[in-house]
Design a protein around this motif. Structure first.
Motif, PDB file in Angstrom:
ATOM      1  N   SER A   1       4.551   3.884  -8.540  1.00 11.03           N
ATOM      2  CA  SER A   1       4.746   4.394  -7.167  1.00 11.03           C
ATOM      3  C   SER A   1       5.748   5.534  -7.153  1.00 11.03           C
ATOM      4  O   SER A   1       5.560   6.538  -6.458  1.00 11.03           O
ATOM      5  CB  SER A   1       5.320   3.320  -6.253  1.00 11.03           C
ATOM      6  OG  SER A   1       4.444   2.285  -6.071  1.00 11.03           O
ATOM      7  N   ASP A   2       6.857   5.373  -7.889  1.00  9.25           N
ATOM      8  CA  ASP A   2       7.856   6.443  -7.903  1.00  9.25           C
ATOM      9  C   ASP A   2       7.311   7.662  -8.640  1.00  9.25           C
ATOM     10  O   ASP A   2       7.577   8.800  -8.252  1.00  9.25           O
ATOM     11  CB  ASP A   2       9.167   5.959  -8.552  1.00  9.25           C
ATOM     12  CG  ASP A   2      10.051   5.161  -7.590  1.00  9.25           C
ATOM     13  OD1 ASP A   2       9.503   4.606  -6.622  1.00  9.25           O
ATOM     14  OD2 ASP A   2      11.270   5.086  -7.794  1.00  9.25           O
ATOM     15  N   LEU A   3       6.526   7.430  -9.676  1.00  8.82           N
ATOM     16  CA  LEU A   3       5.925   8.555 -10.408  1.00  8.82           C
ATOM     17  C   LEU A   3       4.978   9.340  -9.486  1.00  8.82           C
ATOM     18  O   LEU A   3       5.051  10.572  -9.396  1.00  8.82           O
ATOM     19  CB  LEU A   3       5.173   8.025 -11.640  1.00  8.82           C
ATOM     20  CG  LEU A   3       4.364   9.029 -12.445  1.00  8.82           C
ATOM     21  CD1 LEU A   3       5.233  10.158 -12.959  1.00  8.82           C
ATOM     22  CD2 LEU A   3       3.674   8.347 -13.620  1.00  8.82           C
TER      23      LEU A   3
ATOM     24  N   LYS B   1       0.849  -1.192   0.000  1.00 11.67           N
ATOM     25  CA  LYS B   1       0.000   0.000   0.000  1.00 11.67           C
ATOM     26  C   LYS B   1       0.886   1.244   0.000  1.00 11.67           C
ATOM     27  O   LYS B   1       1.749   1.389   0.876  1.00 11.67           O
ATOM     28  CB  LYS B   1      -0.878  -0.046   1.251  1.00 11.67           C
ATOM     29  CG  LYS B   1      -1.849   1.097   1.380  1.00 11.67           C
ATOM     30  CD  LYS B   1      -2.664   0.892   2.660  1.00 11.67           C
ATOM     31  CE  LYS B   1      -3.488   2.101   2.991  1.00 11.67           C
ATOM     32  NZ  LYS B   1      -4.060   2.016   4.345  1.00 11.67           N
ATOM     33  N   ARG B   2       0.675   2.113  -0.972  1.00 14.74           N
ATOM     34  CA  ARG B   2       1.539   3.293  -1.096  1.00 14.74           C
ATOM     35  C   ARG B   2       0.715   4.567  -1.281  1.00 14.74           C
ATOM     36  O   ARG B   2       0.331   4.922  -2.396  1.00 14.74           O
ATOM     37  CB  ARG B   2       2.503   3.099  -2.267  1.00 14.74           C
ATOM     38  CG  ARG B   2       3.456   1.949  -1.988  1.00 14.74           C
ATOM     39  CD  ARG B   2       4.500   1.782  -3.054  1.00 14.74           C
ATOM     40  NE  ARG B   2       5.662   1.104  -2.489  1.00 14.74           N
ATOM     41  CZ  ARG B   2       6.718   0.743  -3.172  1.00 14.74           C
ATOM     42  NH1 ARG B   2       6.799   1.005  -4.461  1.00 14.74           N
ATOM     43  NH2 ARG B   2       7.718   0.143  -2.575  1.00 14.74           N
ATOM     44  N   PRO B   3       0.429   5.249  -0.197  1.00 14.59           N
ATOM     45  CA  PRO B   3      -0.360   6.482  -0.290  1.00 14.59           C
ATOM     46  C   PRO B   3       0.494   7.624  -0.842  1.00 14.59           C
ATOM     47  O   PRO B   3       1.652   7.764  -0.458  1.00 14.59           O
ATOM     48  CB  PRO B   3      -0.741   6.781   1.162  1.00 14.59           C
ATOM     49  CG  PRO B   3      -0.219   5.646   1.988  1.00 14.59           C
ATOM     50  CD  PRO B   3       0.802   4.939   1.190  1.00 14.59           C
TER      51      PRO B   3
ATOM     52  N   GLY C   1       3.283  -1.547 -10.538  1.00 16.84           N
ATOM     53  CA  GLY C   1       3.027  -0.877  -9.255  1.00 16.84           C
ATOM     54  C   GLY C   1       4.284  -0.207  -8.721  1.00 16.84           C
ATOM     55  O   GLY C   1       4.242   0.899  -8.180  1.00 16.84           O
ATOM     56  N   ASP C   2       5.410  -0.871  -8.889  1.00 12.50           N
ATOM     57  CA  ASP C   2       6.699  -0.328  -8.448  1.00 12.50           C
ATOM     58  C   ASP C   2       6.978   0.975  -9.202  1.00 12.50           C
ATOM     59  O   ASP C   2       7.330   2.009  -8.616  1.00 12.50           O
ATOM     60  CB  ASP C   2       7.782  -1.376  -8.750  1.00 12.50           C
ATOM     61  CG  ASP C   2       9.099  -1.098  -8.045  1.00 12.50           C
ATOM     62  OD1 ASP C   2       9.184  -0.103  -7.301  1.00 12.50           O
ATOM     63  OD2 ASP C   2      10.040  -1.882  -8.240  1.00 12.50           O
ATOM     64  N   ILE C   3       6.780   0.942 -10.507  1.00 12.20           N
ATOM     65  CA  ILE C   3       7.114   2.100 -11.342  1.00 12.20           C
ATOM     66  C   ILE C   3       6.163   3.280 -11.088  1.00 12.20           C
ATOM     67  O   ILE C   3       6.611   4.412 -10.854  1.00 12.20           O
ATOM     68  CB  ILE C   3       7.105   1.689 -12.836  1.00 12.20           C
ATOM     69  CG1 ILE C   3       8.210   0.642 -13.070  1.00 12.20           C
ATOM     70  CG2 ILE C   3       7.308   2.914 -13.731  1.00 12.20           C
ATOM     71  CD1 ILE C   3       8.153  -0.038 -14.417  1.00 12.20           C
TER      72      ILE C   3
ATOM     73  N   PRO D   1      10.086   3.226   3.789  1.00 12.30           N
ATOM     74  CA  PRO D   1       9.944   4.268   2.775  1.00 12.30           C
ATOM     75  C   PRO D   1      10.041   3.615   1.395  1.00 12.30           C
ATOM     76  O   PRO D   1      10.612   2.537   1.270  1.00 12.30           O
ATOM     77  CB  PRO D   1      11.151   5.171   3.036  1.00 12.30           C
ATOM     78  CG  PRO D   1      12.176   4.268   3.652  1.00 12.30           C
ATOM     79  CD  PRO D   1      11.396   3.252   4.450  1.00 12.30           C
ATOM     80  N   THR D   2       9.497   4.289   0.377  1.00  9.99           N
ATOM     81  CA  THR D   2       9.591   3.743  -0.985  1.00  9.99           C
ATOM     82  C   THR D   2      11.023   3.830  -1.515  1.00  9.99           C
ATOM     83  O   THR D   2      11.435   3.023  -2.339  1.00  9.99           O
ATOM     84  CB  THR D   2       8.656   4.551  -1.927  1.00  9.99           C
ATOM     85  OG1 THR D   2       7.338   4.521  -1.383  1.00  9.99           O
ATOM     86  CG2 THR D   2       8.624   3.984  -3.320  1.00  9.99           C
ATOM     87  N   HIS D   3      11.776   4.816  -1.026  1.00  3.84           N
ATOM     88  CA  HIS D   3      13.108   5.036  -1.591  1.00  3.84           C
ATOM     89  C   HIS D   3      14.104   3.954  -1.198  1.00  3.84           C
ATOM     90  O   HIS D   3      13.842   3.131  -0.322  1.00  3.84           O
ATOM     91  CB  HIS D   3      13.635   6.420  -1.195  1.00  3.84           C
ATOM     92  CG  HIS D   3      13.812   6.638   0.280  1.00  3.84           C
ATOM     93  ND1 HIS D   3      14.809   6.041   1.013  1.00  3.84           N
ATOM     94  CD2 HIS D   3      13.114   7.405   1.166  1.00  3.84           C
ATOM     95  CE1 HIS D   3      14.729   6.437   2.275  1.00  3.84           C
ATOM     96  NE2 HIS D   3      13.698   7.256   2.407  1.00  3.84           N
TER      97      HIS D   3
HETATM   98 MG    MG Z   1      10.724   0.919  -6.136  1.00  3.14          MG
END
Ligand code: MG
Ligand code: NAI
Length: 363
Positions: A262-264, A111-113, A258-260, A289-291
């Motif tokens: 997410s960074d966008l 889950k990535r808000p 989803g990974d890609i 964190p996503t980073h």
């Molecule tokens: Mg990533």
């Protein structure tokens, strides 16, 4: 005895910086927790041939949830070269410990808000509020890869067009895997009064796997008549996200897309210093964190800890500590809105720890 045992896994590079900062906030709200440190990361690959040692996995099994910093993962050839000589010929294969952790603990829902907190100078547009649900255990990250490709695989029909010197990484998606992430997205939409779920895919080209994901999405959507269900090709979605980000609410996607995205989406709402991530299963969850480990800033206490503090906020929600979660999020929103305390990415020069203290002061 403390109410919660939390596995504390800083990992590599800035992982320690951001977890140290996050602890300042968790200590301020007096979460009734014992934090249990665990070894994970590149160092343990170099010394033990195992970036996620068994003792760490065993320890995690005794905890309620984990906070994870970041790890350094390197491409195959670099990882091979940097193997310590004693391990070099034993056939150890480096695999990202966070990817393994997600599979081992069946943390299927990532889950990535991505919320544009008012006053953040890095917001791409105001009012963006997107939540990504990324499938977290299969797809191209299944770890079923061949290089060189074994001879017997060429006997399978369809393989005659593949060059003998090819490398193959399998994209594997199962009905169970698709169902549980799509359900997680719709359940979240229902419970948080969200209006729309968009399925991200490339089913017109990647027909078997993405076709399955899309088919299951539409089937499950029928059980949620009050929530609008849409779908989009991943490439066209990227341009629509930039053009009309306010049209999107919840996105559900297979692992790689989803990974890609997410960074966008993180970049549209402040950058990697704001992207938080919950790897959530039915019984366990790891928050991070996503980073990544941003090696050039390691140990400088310079990077923005807000992504990790937002991950801790998600952990509090998951543990059922909803009031504390709200306190932390409101404190973050308030510090951002005031605009006095800013890390380098926001145009300021305060340290990771001072940012955390400013947030803690408002909790
Ligand atoms: Mg990533
Ligand atoms: P990265 O996310 O570590 O850093 C890229 C750049 O983003 C940094 O140089 C910095 O400018 C900025 N950045 C990252 N975190 C920030 C923060 N908290 N505040 C402000 N700015 C921040 O990505 P990179 O450089 O591609 O990868 C470094 C290593 O991390 C690689 O070994 C990669 O495999 C690994 N990685 C690990 C992840 C994980 O542990 N879950 C996720 C992504 C990458």
């Amino acid at each position: 005895m403390a109410k919660y045992r939390i596995a504390w896994l800083p990992g590599d590079g800035i992982g320690k910086d951001v977890l140290d900062a996050t602890r300042i906030v968790l200590d301020k709200i007096r979460l009734d927790a014992e934090y249990v440190p665990g070894d994970v990361g590149w160092e343990f690959w170099c010394t033990e041939g195992e970036p996620l040692p068994k003792r760490t996995v065993d320890m995690m099994k005794t905890t309620s949830a984990a906070m994870f910093g970041a790890i350094t993962s390197k491409p195959r050839t670099i990882a091979d070269q940097e193997l310590v000589p004693e391990l070099r010929n034993k056939g150890y294969v480096y695999r990202s410990p966070i990817v393994r952790m997600r599979q081992m603990f069946e943390l299927y829902s990532c889950k990535r808000p991505c919320r544009a907190y008012p006053g953040n100078p890095l917001n791409y547009k105001e009012n963006i509020d997107i939540v990504i649900f990324r499938e977290n255990t299969e797809d191209l990250y299944s770890g079923v890869e061949f290089y060189p490709v074994p001879e017997e695989m060429f006997k399978v029909k369809g393989m005659e067009k593949v060059a003998r010197d090819a490398a193959i990484s399998c994209k594997i998606n199962t009905p169970r895997g698709c169902e549980r992430i799509v359900k997680a997205a719709f359940e979240f939409a229902k419970n948080s009064n969200r209006k729309k779920v968009t399925c991200v895919h490339k089913a017109n080209v990647v027909r078997a796997t993405d076709g399955l994901f899309l088919e299951i999405f539409h089937k499950i959507a029928e059980s949620y008549p009050n929530i609008e269900a849409g779908d989009a090709n991943v490439d066209s979605l990227c341009q629509w996200l930039l053009k009309r980000p306010l049209d999107y609410d919840i996105l559900v996607a297979p692992n790689l897309y989803g990974d890609i995205i997410s960074d966008l989406c993180a970049q549209m709402t402040g950058g990697l210093g704001f992207g938080s991530s919950g790897n959530i299963g039915d019984d366990y969850a790891v928050f991070e964190p996503t980073h990544g480990s941003a090696p050039k800033y390691a140990g400088m206490y310079k990077v923005n800890p807000i992504a990790t503090i937002l991950a801790a906020k998600m952990m509090l929600e998951w543990l059922g500590e909803k009031a504390d979660a709200a306190r932390v999020e409101n404190a973050i929103a308030s510090v951002i809105k005031e605009g006095k305390v800013r890390t380098y990415d926001m145009g300021g020069d305060v340290s990771s720890l001072d940012m955390a203290k400013a947030i803690a002061d408002k909790c």
